[in-house]
Design a protein around this motif. Structure first.
Motif, PDB file in Angstrom:
ATOM      1  N   UNK A 290      -0.170  11.679  -9.977  1.00 42.52           N
ATOM      2  CA  UNK A 290      -1.220  12.673  -9.770  1.00 42.52           C
ATOM      3  C   UNK A 290      -0.843  14.037 -10.331  1.00 42.52           C
ATOM      4  N   UNK A 291       0.397  14.414 -10.143  1.00 41.72           N
ATOM      5  CA  UNK A 291       0.868  15.731 -10.544  1.00 41.72           C
ATOM      6  C   UNK A 291       1.647  15.607 -11.854  1.00 41.72           C
ATOM      7  N   UNK A 292       1.183  16.246 -12.924  1.00 41.11           N
ATOM      8  CA  UNK A 292       1.943  16.176 -14.173  1.00 41.11           C
ATOM      9  C   UNK A 292       3.313  16.831 -14.030  1.00 41.11           C
ATOM     10  N   UNK A 293       4.266  16.347 -14.786  1.00 41.33           N
ATOM     11  CA  UNK A 293       5.634  16.863 -14.687  1.00 41.33           C
ATOM     12  C   UNK A 293       5.727  18.329 -15.115  1.00 41.33           C
ATOM     13  N   UNK A 294       4.693  18.845 -15.771  1.00 43.90           N
ATOM     14  CA  UNK A 294       4.697  20.249 -16.180  1.00 43.90           C
ATOM     15  C   UNK A 294       4.376  21.192 -15.018  1.00 43.90           C
ATOM     16  N   UNK A 295       4.101  20.646 -13.850  1.00 47.12           N
ATOM     17  CA  UNK A 295       3.780  21.440 -12.663  1.00 47.12           C
ATOM     18  C   UNK A 295       4.889  21.275 -11.616  1.00 47.12           C
ATOM     19  N   UNK A 296       6.043  21.878 -11.820  1.00 42.50           N
ATOM     20  CA  UNK A 296       7.161  21.653 -10.894  1.00 42.50           C
ATOM     21  C   UNK A 296       6.892  22.124  -9.470  1.00 42.50           C
ATOM     22  N   UNK A 297       6.101  23.156  -9.306  1.00 41.80           N
ATOM     23  CA  UNK A 297       5.810  23.627  -7.956  1.00 41.80           C
ATOM     24  C   UNK A 297       5.016  22.586  -7.178  1.00 41.80           C
ATOM     25  N   UNK A 298       4.018  21.978  -7.815  1.00 44.03           N
ATOM     26  CA  UNK A 298       3.223  20.949  -7.141  1.00 44.03           C
ATOM     27  C   UNK A 298       4.035  19.679  -6.926  1.00 44.03           C
TER      28      UNK A 298
ATOM     29  N   UNK B  14       0.815  -1.214   0.000  1.00 45.46           N
ATOM     30  CA  UNK B  14       0.000   0.000   0.000  1.00 45.46           C
ATOM     31  C   UNK B  14       0.849   1.266   0.000  1.00 45.46           C
ATOM     32  N   UNK B  15       1.971   1.247   0.701  1.00 41.54           N
ATOM     33  CA  UNK B  15       2.840   2.420   0.708  1.00 41.54           C
ATOM     34  C   UNK B  15       3.400   2.693  -0.678  1.00 41.54           C
ATOM     35  N   UNK B  16       3.792   1.642  -1.372  1.00 37.64           N
ATOM     36  CA  UNK B  16       4.340   1.805  -2.710  1.00 37.64           C
ATOM     37  C   UNK B  16       3.266   2.220  -3.716  1.00 37.64           C
ATOM     38  N   UNK B  17       2.071   1.674  -3.589  1.00 40.50           N
ATOM     39  CA  UNK B  17       0.976   2.085  -4.472  1.00 40.50           C
ATOM     40  C   UNK B  17       0.638   3.562  -4.268  1.00 40.50           C
ATOM     41  N   UNK B  18       0.631   3.998  -3.011  1.00 38.56           N
ATOM     42  CA  UNK B  18       0.345   5.403  -2.720  1.00 38.56           C
ATOM     43  C   UNK B  18       1.442   6.310  -3.274  1.00 38.56           C
ATOM     44  N   UNK B  19       2.689   5.890  -3.174  1.00 32.92           N
ATOM     45  CA  UNK B  19       3.801   6.678  -3.725  1.00 32.92           C
ATOM     46  C   UNK B  19       3.645   6.808  -5.238  1.00 32.92           C
ATOM     47  N   UNK B  20       3.317   5.719  -5.901  1.00 36.73           N
ATOM     48  CA  UNK B  20       3.103   5.758  -7.354  1.00 36.73           C
ATOM     49  C   UNK B  20       1.947   6.684  -7.719  1.00 36.73           C
ATOM     50  N   UNK B  21       0.866   6.595  -6.959  1.00 39.68           N
ATOM     51  CA  UNK B  21      -0.298   7.432  -7.249  1.00 39.68           C
ATOM     52  C   UNK B  21       0.028   8.905  -7.053  1.00 39.68           C
ATOM     53  N   UNK B  22       0.786   9.223  -6.030  1.00 37.97           N
ATOM     54  CA  UNK B  22       1.189  10.615  -5.806  1.00 37.97           C
ATOM     55  C   UNK B  22       2.028  11.131  -6.967  1.00 37.97           C
ATOM     56  N   UNK B  23       2.965  10.325  -7.433  1.00 33.91           N
ATOM     57  CA  UNK B  23       3.816  10.745  -8.548  1.00 33.91           C
ATOM     58  C   UNK B  23       3.015  10.917  -9.838  1.00 33.91           C
TER      59      UNK B  23
ATOM     60  N   UNK C 187       4.448  16.839  -3.755  1.00 39.01           N
ATOM     61  CA  UNK C 187       4.102  15.426  -3.877  1.00 39.01           C
ATOM     62  C   UNK C 187       5.325  14.520  -3.862  1.00 39.01           C
ATOM     63  N   UNK C 188       6.382  14.894  -4.547  1.00 39.29           N
ATOM     64  CA  UNK C 188       7.554  14.017  -4.670  1.00 39.29           C
ATOM     65  C   UNK C 188       8.217  13.682  -3.330  1.00 39.29           C
ATOM     66  N   UNK C 189       8.419  14.644  -2.437  1.00 42.54           N
ATOM     67  CA  UNK C 189       9.045  14.269  -1.160  1.00 42.54           C
ATOM     68  C   UNK C 189       8.197  13.282  -0.353  1.00 42.54           C
TER      69      UNK C 189
ATOM     70  N   UNK D 129       6.055  11.082  -1.644  1.00 39.27           N
ATOM     71  CA  UNK D 129       6.157   9.807  -2.355  1.00 39.27           C
ATOM     72  C   UNK D 129       7.501   9.141  -2.064  1.00 39.27           C
ATOM     73  N   UNK D 130       8.573   9.912  -2.063  1.00 43.38           N
ATOM     74  CA  UNK D 130       9.897   9.366  -1.746  1.00 43.38           C
ATOM     75  C   UNK D 130       9.943   8.831  -0.325  1.00 43.38           C
ATOM     76  N   UNK D 131       9.319   9.548   0.611  1.00 41.75           N
ATOM     77  CA  UNK D 131       9.291   9.110   2.008  1.00 41.75           C
ATOM     78  C   UNK D 131       8.493   7.813   2.144  1.00 41.75           C
ATOM     79  N   UNK D 132       7.366   7.701   1.449  1.00 41.73           N
ATOM     80  CA  UNK D 132       6.581   6.466   1.501  1.00 41.73           C
ATOM     81  C   UNK D 132       7.389   5.292   0.953  1.00 41.73           C
ATOM     82  N   UNK D 133       8.084   5.508  -0.162  1.00 42.65           N
ATOM     83  CA  UNK D 133       8.935   4.447  -0.714  1.00 42.65           C
ATOM     84  C   UNK D 133      10.046   4.061   0.256  1.00 42.65           C
ATOM     85  N   UNK D 134      10.705   5.045   0.826  1.00 42.77           N
ATOM     86  CA  UNK D 134      11.799   4.766   1.762  1.00 42.77           C
ATOM     87  C   UNK D 134      11.284   4.022   2.995  1.00 42.77           C
ATOM     88  N   UNK D 135      10.147   4.426   3.504  1.00 40.80           N
ATOM     89  CA  UNK D 135       9.555   3.753   4.662  1.00 40.80           C
ATOM     90  C   UNK D 135       9.218   2.312   4.318  1.00 40.80           C
ATOM     91  N   UNK D 136       8.635   2.094   3.153  1.00 38.13           N
ATOM     92  CA  UNK D 136       8.317   0.733   2.723  1.00 38.13           C
ATOM     93  C   UNK D 136       9.578  -0.116   2.618  1.00 38.13           C
TER      94      UNK D 136
END
Length: 100
Positions: A24-32, A13-22, A36-38, A40-47
């Motif tokens: 969710x936000x198109x790469x054309x939105x660097x501010x968003x 579930x942690x990895x699925x949520x990280x994927x969904x977060x990544x 989301x990326x930190x 998602x990275x934290x969820x992956x690292x925790x998993x």
């Protein structure tokens, strides 16, 4: 960033949520992505770092980080009851405590 994946079932579930977060936000939105990326990275690292030891009893050191991570993941995925999820909490003793 290359994301290695844990093979432990509790990480699912942690990895699925990280994927969904990544996704969710198109790469054309660097501010968003900056938000989301930190997470998602934290969820992956925790998993990766903690799934092999999950679930944790309330007196153990990993209990609070794992509890926070599973609640965030379940919120992102729209799955109820992270505290009694048999995917995130795989050991029999945890399921017995949840029923008591």
């Amino acid at each position: 960033m290359t994301h290695t994946r844990s093979k432990w079932p509790a990480a699912q579930h942690l990895q699925q949520a990280a994927d969904q977060l990544r996704d969710l936000i198109p790469s054309s939105e660097p501010l968003l992505n900056g938000y989301a990326d930190p997470v998602a990275d934290w969820l992956d690292a925790t998993a990766n770092e903690m799934a092999c030891m999950a679930p944790f009893r309330s007196h153990e050191g990993g209990y609070k980080p794992w509890r926070v991570a599973t609640r965030i993941a379940h919120t992102i995925l729209g799955i109820p009851d992270p505290g009694t999820c048999t995917t995130c909490h795989t050991h029999a003793w945890e399921r017995k405590e949840a029923r008591a």
